[in-house]
Design an enzyme around this catalytic site. Structure first.
Site, short mmCIF file in Angstrom:
data_model
loop_
_atom_site.label_atom_id
_atom_site.label_comp_id
_atom_site.label_asym_id
_atom_site.label_seq_id
_atom_site.Cartn_x
_atom_site.Cartn_y
_atom_site.Cartn_z
CG ASN A 17 -1.84 1.05 1.43
OD1 ASN A 17 -1.90 2.11 0.59
ND2 ASN A 17 -2.68 1.06 2.39
NE ARG A 27 -6.14 1.26 -0.07
CZ ARG A 27 -6.13 2.09 0.92
NH1 ARG A 27 -5.08 2.65 1.56
NH2 ARG A 27 -7.33 2.71 1.00
CG HIS A 37 -12.90 2.45 3.63
ND1 HIS A 37 -13.81 3.40 4.13
CD2 HIS A 37 -11.66 3.03 3.81
CE1 HIS A 37 -13.15 4.50 4.73
NE2 HIS A 37 -11.93 4.12 4.38
N GLY A 82 -11.07 7.31 8.48
CA GLY A 82 -11.64 7.75 7.43
C GLY A 82 -12.97 6.46 7.82
NE ARG A 88 -11.51 12.34 3.75
CZ ARG A 88 -10.98 10.95 4.19
NH1 ARG A 88 -11.77 9.97 4.72
NH2 ARG A 88 -10.05 10.78 3.57
CG ASP A 106 -7.16 8.71 18.36
OD1 ASP A 106 -7.61 8.10 19.16
OD2 ASP A 106 -5.98 8.36 17.89
CG ASN A 161 -9.79 -1.31 18.76
OD1 ASN A 161 -9.32 -2.51 19.31
ND2 ASN A 161 -9.18 -1.13 17.76
CD GLU A 170 -8.55 -2.16 4.32
OE1 GLU A 170 -8.28 -2.02 5.44
OE2 GLU A 170 -9.07 -1.22 3.57
P1 ADP Z 1 -7.32 4.90 9.27
O1 ADP Z 1 -6.80 3.23 8.78
O2 ADP Z 1 -8.47 5.35 8.59
O3 ADP Z 1 -6.41 5.62 9.28
P2 ADP Z 1 -8.11 3.28 11.83
O4 ADP Z 1 -8.78 1.96 11.20
O5 ADP Z 1 -6.46 2.87 12.09
O6 ADP Z 1 -8.06 4.62 10.53
O7 ADP Z 1 -8.78 3.88 12.78
C1 ADP Z 1 -8.30 5.10 13.53
C2 ADP Z 1 -9.47 5.45 14.89
O8 ADP Z 1 -9.42 4.20 15.35
C3 ADP Z 1 -9.18 6.46 15.70
O9 ADP Z 1 -10.21 7.17 15.80
C4 ADP Z 1 -8.49 5.57 16.88
O10 ADP Z 1 -8.88 6.17 18.12
C5 ADP Z 1 -9.33 4.32 16.78
N1 ADP Z 1 -8.68 3.23 17.63
C6 ADP Z 1 -7.55 2.54 16.99
N2 ADP Z 1 -7.08 1.74 18.11
C7 ADP Z 1 -8.07 1.81 18.77
C8 ADP Z 1 -8.30 1.22 20.26
N3 ADP Z 1 -7.24 0.28 20.50
N4 ADP Z 1 -8.87 1.53 20.96
C9 ADP Z 1 -9.83 2.68 20.62
N5 ADP Z 1 -9.79 3.17 19.52
C10 ADP Z 1 -9.05 2.73 18.63
#
Ligand code: ADP
Length: 398
Positions: A8, A89, A178, A210, A239, A281, A333, A382
């Site tokens: 990727n 990807r 996605h 996203g 966003r 976050d 999560n 993915e």
């Molecule tokens: P992307 O791939 O779109 O950058 P992710 O799938 O990694 O995003 O998701 C990021 C989001 O997931 C963030 O808002 C983060 O807070 C949340 N996140 C990731 N890991 C955890 C966790 N262990 N506990 C709570 N939230 C999590």
């Protein structure tokens, strides 16, 4: 047994995962970040242990060279030729690609033509493909598109009610994103429920930084929340998601922004970040809510409400829902997010088990026995889907 590399490539990063097929075992994974800087990061997992190095990596060419050098140096492969295929990807496959395909001159030309619709991603993917093809010229390279799964959407889902000429001449329509993740979790959902996917109506919620929601009927995507670009849909980390386009001209008149600045604000300074003023976050926002921060609560609630709206509309579109899947960082999560969304759709008969809902990052059925809709937690994969497609499309004998 064959080794397949899943790649990727982003504008300043390159993530990789090397699989052994058909066992689907991950041999190694890692990434190169901050490409272009003197203090770029190279991270690789060796025997489950993460190793990180800081070094200058001026371009993707050096990133690919570094990766291959380390695979050899760490004894992960004895010869680069052990890699039997590479999957790349691609974020934007536009109207051209409804499935993964082999890289050739025609594929490259089409991905290039689609750059205006994926300006941040497609050019970087092309650099990644070219660099990997230089070092591995004799193995098949396969491109896997985030948009391909959404190509089954009917006109009524993918068209915007705009002058038809915008669609005909400029291909302005909904493409989604996605797709590889939505497809993977929908397939896995059917397996976990022991049902044929053809008999299921599934809503897949990919909730990461996203985020997008899809309606998957009989294994085919019939609607998705992201649009021409990933800006459409639910509010996300940075966003805005959907809004009245007139907000743009109104704010331009108030603050003198250019169109480009306004779109950047909607992409990078809105969503969780814009509303809360704290962070993009979800963990930071959940922490702030626990300390009584009302704007953080609002930022989260705006998103949960909008997710519930999509689920409701897909319930009508599909004539019912058998299962809802939560995936990606937040979906996997955040018990708070899952509970808040399911609470909002109680009228559809969905119920979640509070104990099961405490789970994070593990496959599980979270709904209660008497829930009319199954609710599942499925970590997305993915990269594995990309490796599987390399084997399928390139007809690699295992
Ligand atoms: P992307 O791939 O779109 O950058 P992710 O799938 O990694 O995003 O998701 C990021 C989001 O997931 C963030 O808002 C983060 O807070 C949340 N996140 C990731 N890991 C955890 C966790 N262990 N506990 C709570 N939230 C999590």
């Amino acid at each position: 047994m064959k080794k397949i590399m899943s790649v990727n490539a982003g504008s300043s990063s390159l993530k990789f995962k090397l699989f052994e097929m058909p066992s689907e075992k991950v041999i190694t994974e890692g990434n190169v970040e901050r490409i272009g800087l003197n203090d770029a990061y190279f991270t690789i997992k060796v025997n489950g242990e993460k190793q990180k190095e800081v070094l200058p990596i001026p371009t993707h060419k050096e990133a690919v060279a570094k990766l291959l050098k380390e695979l050899l140096a760490k004894g992960i492969v004895k010869d680069i030729k052990e890699i039997s295929g590479v999957g790349h990807r691609i974020v934007q496959g536009g109207w051209y690609f409804s499935d993964s395909c082999l890289v050739n001159d025609d594929t490259i030309a089409k991905i290039e033509e689609l750059c205006p619709l994926g300006p941040l991603h497609n050019p970087a993917h092309l650099i990644g493909i070219r660099e990997f093809m230089k070092v591995l010229p004799d193995v098949p390279h396969v491109v896997v598109f985030d948009t391909a799964f959404h190509q089954t959407m009917p006109e009524t889902s993918f068209m915007y009610a705009i002058p038809y000429d915008w669609y005909e001449t400029y291909k302005v329509r909904k493409y989604g994103a996605h797709g590889t993740s939505h497809k993977y979790v929908a397939l896995r959902c059917a397996e976990m429920l022991g049902k044929d996917i053809k008999d299921l109506n599934i809503v897949t919620c990919h909730l990461g930084n996203g985020a997008s929601i899809s309606a998957v009927k009989g294994g085919k995507c019939i609607d998705t929340s992201m649009g021409l670009t990933p800006l459409e849909g639910i509010p996300m980390g940075t966003r805005s998601g959907n809004l009245d386009p007139t907000v743009l001209s109104f704010m331009a008149s108030k603050k003198g922004y250019t169109l480009e600045e306004l779109i950047t604000i909607l992409n990078k300074k809105s969503g969780y970040l814009g509303v809360s003023g704290i962070s993009n976050d979800s963990r930071d926002l959940e922490e702030a809510v626990s300390q009584g921060n009302e704007r953080a609560r609002l930022a989260l609630d705006l998103q949960y409400k909008r997710i519930a709206d999509y689920i409701g509309s897909y319930y009508v579109l599909m004539g019912g829902i058998d299962a809802i899947v939560f995936t990606a960082g937040i979906g996997e999560n955040s018990p708070r997010c899952r509970r808040s969304v399911i609470d909002r759709i109680q009228v559809l008969g969905a119920k979640i088990d509070p104990e099961m809902n405490k789970l994070r990052g593990k496959e599980a059925i979270l709904s209660t026995e008497d829930s009319k809709i199954k609710v599942l937690l499925i970590p997305t994969e993915e990269e594995l889907m990309i490796a599987r497609d390399v084997v399928r499309v390139a007809k690699i004998e295992l």
